[in-house]
Motif scaffolding. Structure first.
Motif, short mmCIF file in Angstrom:
data_model
loop_
_atom_site.label_atom_id
_atom_site.label_comp_id
_atom_site.label_asym_id
_atom_site.label_seq_id
_atom_site.Cartn_x
_atom_site.Cartn_y
_atom_site.Cartn_z
N ALA A 64 0.58 -1.37 0.00
CA ALA A 64 0.55 -0.28 0.24
C ALA A 64 1.55 1.17 -0.65
O ALA A 64 0.60 2.13 -0.49
CB ALA A 64 -0.78 0.34 1.16
N ALA A 67 1.59 2.60 -3.33
CA ALA A 67 1.25 1.74 -4.34
C ALA A 67 0.93 2.48 -5.28
O ALA A 67 0.63 2.69 -6.74
CB ALA A 67 -0.87 1.73 -3.71
N ALA A 68 0.78 4.47 -5.50
CA ALA A 68 0.73 5.21 -6.48
C ALA A 68 2.49 5.71 -7.42
O ALA A 68 1.63 5.93 -8.59
CB ALA A 68 0.94 7.37 -5.18
N ILE A 71 1.04 0.94 -9.61
CA ILE A 71 0.15 1.26 -10.57
C ILE A 71 -1.10 1.86 -11.59
O ILE A 71 -0.36 2.94 -11.57
CB ILE A 71 -1.31 0.89 -9.11
#
Lengths: 118, 233
Positions: A64, A67-68, A71
């Motif tokens: 998490a 993530a930026a 994804i």
């Protein structure tokens, strides 16, 4: 990669519109509209793709915290999920109306339906 | 002839617009502002591993409600259009040749498995690529298989509408509970967010998406059943 997907989508849209405009059978027109609809969906998904990234699902491979950076854009995917479902609804409605038209005239040829023609 | 020419001209113009779009398109190398917000906040705020599910069920939950409503309207209109005037019971008398042994046995074997897969897909919608709409479509495909095996099989319309309305009502009720116990309409945090990646996590998302799955499955099934009942005798 993105170019290929977008090109496929655009070609599908053009094919679908060509089929819808030149066919006389209503069922073939419905199939053509579905093809064009698929093309639009492919183009929309392709817009969200970012090279070298993965699906927007968090797991061991995509923690998490980063993530930026890992994804692709989830917004077009959510939009296309909606678009697919609405497209299915539209196809169903078109089929139901086609059935009613067939019941009325006993034919699916669009040139037989001249009531609204000017 | 002239009509075909106009069509080709129109498509050529559209193709030119598309090629201009394609040639002028430069793919992003970074997420835009909205995508970045969802990527950074989904895990800690909502606890859903699948970000697309989080967007559909919670961030844009109202849109999903509208989408389900559109589907419901479609199913209702199809039912209304196809049921009126058709001679009830007339089609039931039609004699069909038996469907083959392979198809019958195969569908008896596959239908429960397909239903199970559909339920798995919508229950795990917050963890895996899947969700209510996909699971609902899989469930409807089991109904389609039954109809292919026996075109005169009649499903109970009452059962389908009961499943549909009850799941829709609970979906709405969970959304309203969000106003009182969490941040707003359709907020998923009325239940504990839990640990990221486990089945019982992401608050109300698994429950809401399962209900959406049942509702969508019931709606697709009712469309299929309505179409199959139009079969002429």
């Amino acid at each position: 990669m993105v170019t290929i997907a977008m090109l496929t989508g655009f070609i599908l849209i053009l094919m679908g519109l060509y089929g819808a405009l030149t066919n006389h059978n209503i069922l073939r027109m419905i199939v053509s509209f579905s093809v064009a609809n698929t093309g639009v969906n492919i183009v929309l998904v392709a817009v969200g793709y970012i090279h070298g990234r993965t699906a927007p699902i968090l797991n061991e491979a995509v923690p998490a915290a980063e993530a930026a950076a890992r994804i692709i854009d989830p917004v077009p995917q959510a939009l296309v999920l909606t678009a697919i479902v609405i497209g299915l609804g539209i196809t169903t409605l078109m089929l139901a109306y086609a059935y009613k038209l067939y019941e009325m005239k006993g034919s699916l040829d669009i040139s037989k339906f001249s009531e609204l023609k000017w | 002839m002239i009509k075909n020419f106009i069509v080709l001209l129109f498509l050529f113009g559209l193709g030119m617009i598309f090629s201009a779009l394609l040639l002028g398109y430069t793919p992003d190398s970074e997420l835009n502002l909205t995508g970045r917000y969802y990527a950074e906040h989904t895990a800690q705020d909502l606890g859903a591993a699948n970000i697309v599910t989080a967007i559909i069920v919670t961030y844009r939950g109202l849109d999903t409600l509208g989408e389900v409503t559109v589907l419901f309207l479609t199913a209702a209109i199809v039912g209304m259009l196809l049921s009126t005037g058709a001679g009830k019971g007339k089609s039931l008398q039609r004699k069909l040749s038996q469907s083959g042994e392979l198809l019958t046995t195969g569908s008896h074997l596959l239908v429960p498995l397909i239903l199970l897969l559909g339920a798995y897909v919508f229950i795990n919608g917050h963890l895996t690529p899947g969700g209510g709409f996909q699971g609902g479509a899989i469930i409807a495909s089991a109904i389609l298989l039954i109809l292919l095996t026996d075109p005169l099989y009649r499903f109970s319309h009452q059962l389908i509408s009961i499943v549909e309305s009850i799941s829709g009502l609970i979906f709405l009720a969970l959304g309203v509970l969000g106003i009182f116990f969490a941040g707003g309409f359709l907020d998923n945090r009325i239940l504990p967010v839990g640990e990221l990646g486990s089945l019982f996590s992401a608050g109300a998302i698994p429950i809401i998406y399962s209900l959406v799955g049942l509702k969508v499955g019931a709606e697709f099934s009712s469309m299929l059943v309505n179409f199959s009942e139009t079969e002429d005798s």
